[in-house]
Design an enzyme around this catalytic site. Structure first.
Site, PDB file in Angstrom:
ATOM      1  CD  GLU A 246      -2.856  -1.024   0.128  1.00 18.48           C
ATOM      2  OE1 GLU A 246      -3.047  -0.169  -0.437  1.00 18.48           O
ATOM      3  OE2 GLU A 246      -3.802  -1.938   0.110  1.00 18.48           O
ATOM      4  CB  CYS A 280      -2.124   6.663   1.777  1.00 21.57           C
ATOM      5  SG  CYS A 280      -3.681   5.967   2.770  1.00 21.57           S
TER       6      CYS A 280
HETATM    7  P1  NAD Z   1       8.387   5.160   4.537  1.00 16.66           P
HETATM    8  O1  NAD Z   1       8.438   4.442   3.252  1.00 16.66           O
HETATM    9  O2  NAD Z   1       9.472   6.034   4.712  1.00 16.66           O
HETATM   10  O3  NAD Z   1       8.420   4.207   5.748  1.00 16.66           O
HETATM   11  C1  NAD Z   1       7.526   2.919   5.777  1.00 16.66           C
HETATM   12  C2  NAD Z   1       8.237   1.707   6.771  1.00 16.66           C
HETATM   13  O4  NAD Z   1       9.179   1.197   5.889  1.00 16.66           O
HETATM   14  C3  NAD Z   1       8.684   2.289   7.893  1.00 16.66           C
HETATM   15  O5  NAD Z   1       8.502   1.274   8.955  1.00 16.66           O
HETATM   16  C4  NAD Z   1      10.178   2.165   7.717  1.00 16.66           C
HETATM   17  O6  NAD Z   1      11.020   2.002   8.888  1.00 16.66           O
HETATM   18  C5  NAD Z   1      10.256   1.029   6.776  1.00 16.66           C
HETATM   19  N1  NAD Z   1      11.511   1.011   6.044  1.00 16.66           N
HETATM   20  C6  NAD Z   1      12.528   2.146   5.594  1.00 16.66           C
HETATM   21  N2  NAD Z   1      13.617   1.564   5.054  1.00 16.66           N
HETATM   22  C7  NAD Z   1      13.138   0.303   4.649  1.00 16.66           C
HETATM   23  C8  NAD Z   1      13.649  -0.669   3.672  1.00 16.66           C
HETATM   24  N3  NAD Z   1      14.787  -0.379   2.969  1.00 16.66           N
HETATM   25  N4  NAD Z   1      12.921  -1.921   3.636  1.00 16.66           N
HETATM   26  C9  NAD Z   1      11.867  -2.153   4.196  1.00 16.66           C
HETATM   27  N5  NAD Z   1      11.377  -1.097   5.049  1.00 16.66           N
HETATM   28  C10 NAD Z   1      11.685  -0.097   5.299  1.00 16.66           C
HETATM   29  O7  NAD Z   1       6.961   5.893   4.502  1.00 16.66           O
HETATM   30  P2  NAD Z   1       6.354   6.785   5.764  1.00 16.66           P
HETATM   31  O8  NAD Z   1       7.140   8.208   5.532  1.00 16.66           O
HETATM   32  O9  NAD Z   1       6.575   6.143   6.996  1.00 16.66           O
HETATM   33  O10 NAD Z   1       4.758   6.871   5.286  1.00 16.66           O
HETATM   34  C11 NAD Z   1       4.295   7.816   4.406  1.00 16.66           C
HETATM   35  C12 NAD Z   1       4.043   7.428   2.998  1.00 16.66           C
HETATM   36  O11 NAD Z   1       3.212   6.014   3.366  1.00 16.66           O
HETATM   37  C13 NAD Z   1       3.375   8.054   2.088  1.00 16.66           C
HETATM   38  O12 NAD Z   1       3.917   8.030   0.784  1.00 16.66           O
HETATM   39  C14 NAD Z   1       1.905   7.670   2.117  1.00 16.66           C
HETATM   40  O13 NAD Z   1       1.207   7.939   0.867  1.00 16.66           O
HETATM   41  C15 NAD Z   1       2.114   6.203   2.357  1.00 16.66           C
HETATM   42  N6  NAD Z   1       1.191   5.434   2.752  1.00 16.66           N
HETATM   43  C16 NAD Z   1       0.310   4.710   1.799  1.00 16.66           C
HETATM   44  C17 NAD Z   1      -0.779   4.107   2.418  1.00 16.66           C
HETATM   45  C18 NAD Z   1      -1.822   3.276   1.769  1.00 16.66           C
HETATM   46  O14 NAD Z   1      -2.669   2.425   2.242  1.00 16.66           O
HETATM   47  N7  NAD Z   1      -1.621   3.247   0.342  1.00 16.66           N
HETATM   48  C19 NAD Z   1      -1.116   4.254   3.863  1.00 16.66           C
HETATM   49  C20 NAD Z   1      -0.435   5.023   4.569  1.00 16.66           C
HETATM   50  C21 NAD Z   1       0.703   5.767   4.320  1.00 16.66           C
END
Ligand code: NAD
Length: 468
Positions: A246, A280
């Site tokens: 997502e 999101c």
């Molecule tokens: P992010 O991608 O920076 O982090 C998400 C998660 O991934 C965190 O737990 C982070 O620690 C982890 N992470 C970091 N590096 C990683 C790696 N190399 N491998 C695996 N995991 C890793 O996102 P964010 O800033 O926490 O959230 C914001 C983003 O999430 C926005 O783009 C938003 O649109 C999206 N989002 C999407 C939905 C949806 O349902 N489509 C819902 C909520 C948020």
């Protein structure tokens, strides 16, 4: 200062190292989160693998009851969790803030408990009987973001557990504490090892990356940015993991000429500014027909002006700060660039610390970065259009495809436009409304797979076809 533990195999396990989790409204340390090592992750996966042997064989009724018990815990401890969530995330207790998030988490848990995937008979005749069975997969790795951390953890964990899997969850380093507490409460009603939590600061360790590569994890459910989602997908390829991703959105809303601007102002505002735009499927680009453009801008600004912004623990606040410095800097950079091109109708200047007021900037075009990038913050760009075909083309001219909306009195016309938007969810005269019985997911770069409903539950299962 409280050191929060990891929860592994039903036990509170202390990590050798910790990192501070700050309140974005005040800068104060809320607590210290465990900074897991790879060995800690291995232990958590081993606990989940061991628990899977037992959990996957439980009768369905036991798993339904467990999900109901989790829902009851969410109800019982809603206020405690909401307060912790506000302190680490920044969103207010009130409005569409932490209490609302806990209410949603409970509703999703209740609904997920009620779902089932009974076997399907595909054929039953003289040639034989063919049945489709849905089986649990194994250990599910859940990786969550910082915007709706408790609700998203519930979206990941409940269907996994309901369908017989076990879980290792890794929350965002910005908001790990409410997830740790949530998992602790779940462990009061679940057998040891069914749900485990580890954290990492993403600097000294990258536990999310290690989970994506881990041979003991069978599926990753990931909610976060497109860039990280791509890394998860690449890393997961080696072990052919199942994935639900997502990812980010850049949702467009199209306002048709027949609207009543005052009547839609509240819906437009909350569609864009829910959780300070850190959602999101928030509205991130607003296309308004020339004939109602100024009236819509004015009505939206009038509504936005009255919204109290302040510290989340203050009961009178309706919006809080941006959650973290990185996101704040991104919003500021996009707004600064947009000010050069557009007309600032409201806000535009950062406040104290991580506070950024609701900002509305008109007269932008599709190639301005505030329009083309996902701002994920309290800044809405407005684009004027005269030709509806052109508005639809601009709305679809994006690598993202999470949500979209159409605003009109003529709902037949709105439905025609809606059907042409390239996105996983589309709303008429509202934006971002989701519910536990309706599948939710993105098309194009906004992800793969869906959550919620039977279709969402099915993503936590393998199909086995039985011929006899
Ligand atoms: P992010 O991608 O920076 O982090 C998400 C998660 O991934 C965190 O737990 C982070 O620690 C982890 N992470 C970091 N590096 C990683 C790696 N190399 N491998 C695996 N995991 C890793 O996102 P964010 O800033 O926490 O959230 C914001 C983003 O999430 C926005 O783009 C938003 O649109 C999206 N989002 C999407 C939905 C949806 O349902 N489509 C819902 C909520 C948020």
């Amino acid at each position: 200062m409280t050191d929060f533990p990891m929860i592994i195999n039903g036990q509170r396990v202390s990590a050798g190292r910790h990192f501070d989790v700050k309140n974005p409204a005040t800068g104060e340390t809320v607590g210290r989160a465990p900074n897991a090592s790879i060995e800690d992750l291995d232990q958590a996966v081993a606990a989940a693998e061991a628990a899977y042997k037992m959990w996957s064989r439980q009768p369905d009724a036991v798993r339904v009851q467990a999900c109901q018990a989790i829902a009851a815990k969410l109800g019982e401890f809603a206020e405690d969790l909401a307060q912790l969530l506000t302190r680490e995330q920044g969103k207010p207790l009130n409005g569409l803030g932490s209490r609302f998030e806990l209410g949603g988490a409970r509703a999703w848990a209740d609904h997920t408990a009620s779902l089932s995937l009974p076997p399907k008979v595909l054929q039953d005749n003289e040639q034989g009987r063919v049945e489709l069975h849905r089986k649990p997969m194994g250990v599910v790795g859940s990786i969550t973001p910082w915007n709706w951390p408790v609700m998203i953890a519930v979206w990941h964990i409940l269907p996994a557990v309901r369908s017989g899997n076990t879980v290792v969850i890794k929350p965002s380093p910005y908001t790990p504490l409410s997830t740790i507490r949530l998992v602790e409460l779940m462990n009061e009603v679940l057998p040891a090892g069914v749900v485990n939590v580890v954290c990492s600061d993403d600097q000294t360790t990258n536990i999310g990356g290690a989970m994506s590569a881990h041979p003991g994890i069978r599926k990753i459910v990931f909610t976060g940015s497109i860039n990280t989602g791509k890394k998860v997908m690449a890393t997961a390829a080696e072990t052919v993991k199942r994935l639900t991703l997502e990812l980010g959105g850049n949702d467009a809303a199209i306002v048709l000429p027949d609207v009543d601007p005052k009547a839609i102002a509240e819906g437009l505002f909350w569609g864009a500014f829910i959780n300070n735009g850190q959602t999101c499927a928030a509205m991130k680009r607003l296309y308004v027909h020339d004939s109602v453009y100024e009236e819509v801008c004015e009505a939206l600004v009038d509504f936005a002006k009255a919204i109290p912004v302040g510290e989340g623990m203050d009961e009178s606040s309706v919006l809080g700060p941006i959650n973290n410095r990185m996101q704040f800097d991104k919003v500021k950079r996009l707004v600064d660039a947009a000010r050069q091109k557009g007309r600032v109708l409201l806000g535009g200047e950062p406040g104290e610390g991580l506070f950024f007021p609701p900002t509305i900037i008109a007269d932008l075009s599709n190639d301005d970065p505030l329009v083309s990038d996902e701002q994920f913050g309290p800044a809405l760009p407005i684009i004027r259009y005269t030709d509806l075909e052109d508005a639809i083309r601009q709305a679809n001219d994006s690598p993202n495809g999470l949500g979209g909306s159409v605003w009109a009195k003529d709902t037949e016309k709105a439905l025609q436009v809606a059907s042409r938007l390239e996105c996983g969810s589309v709303w008429i005269n509202k934006h971002g409304a989701i519910q536990p019985n309706a599948p939710f997911g993105g098309v194009k770069s906004s992800g793969c797979g869906v959550e919620f409903g039977e279709e969402g539950l099915a993503e936590y299962t393998d199909i086995q076809v039985l011929f006899h």
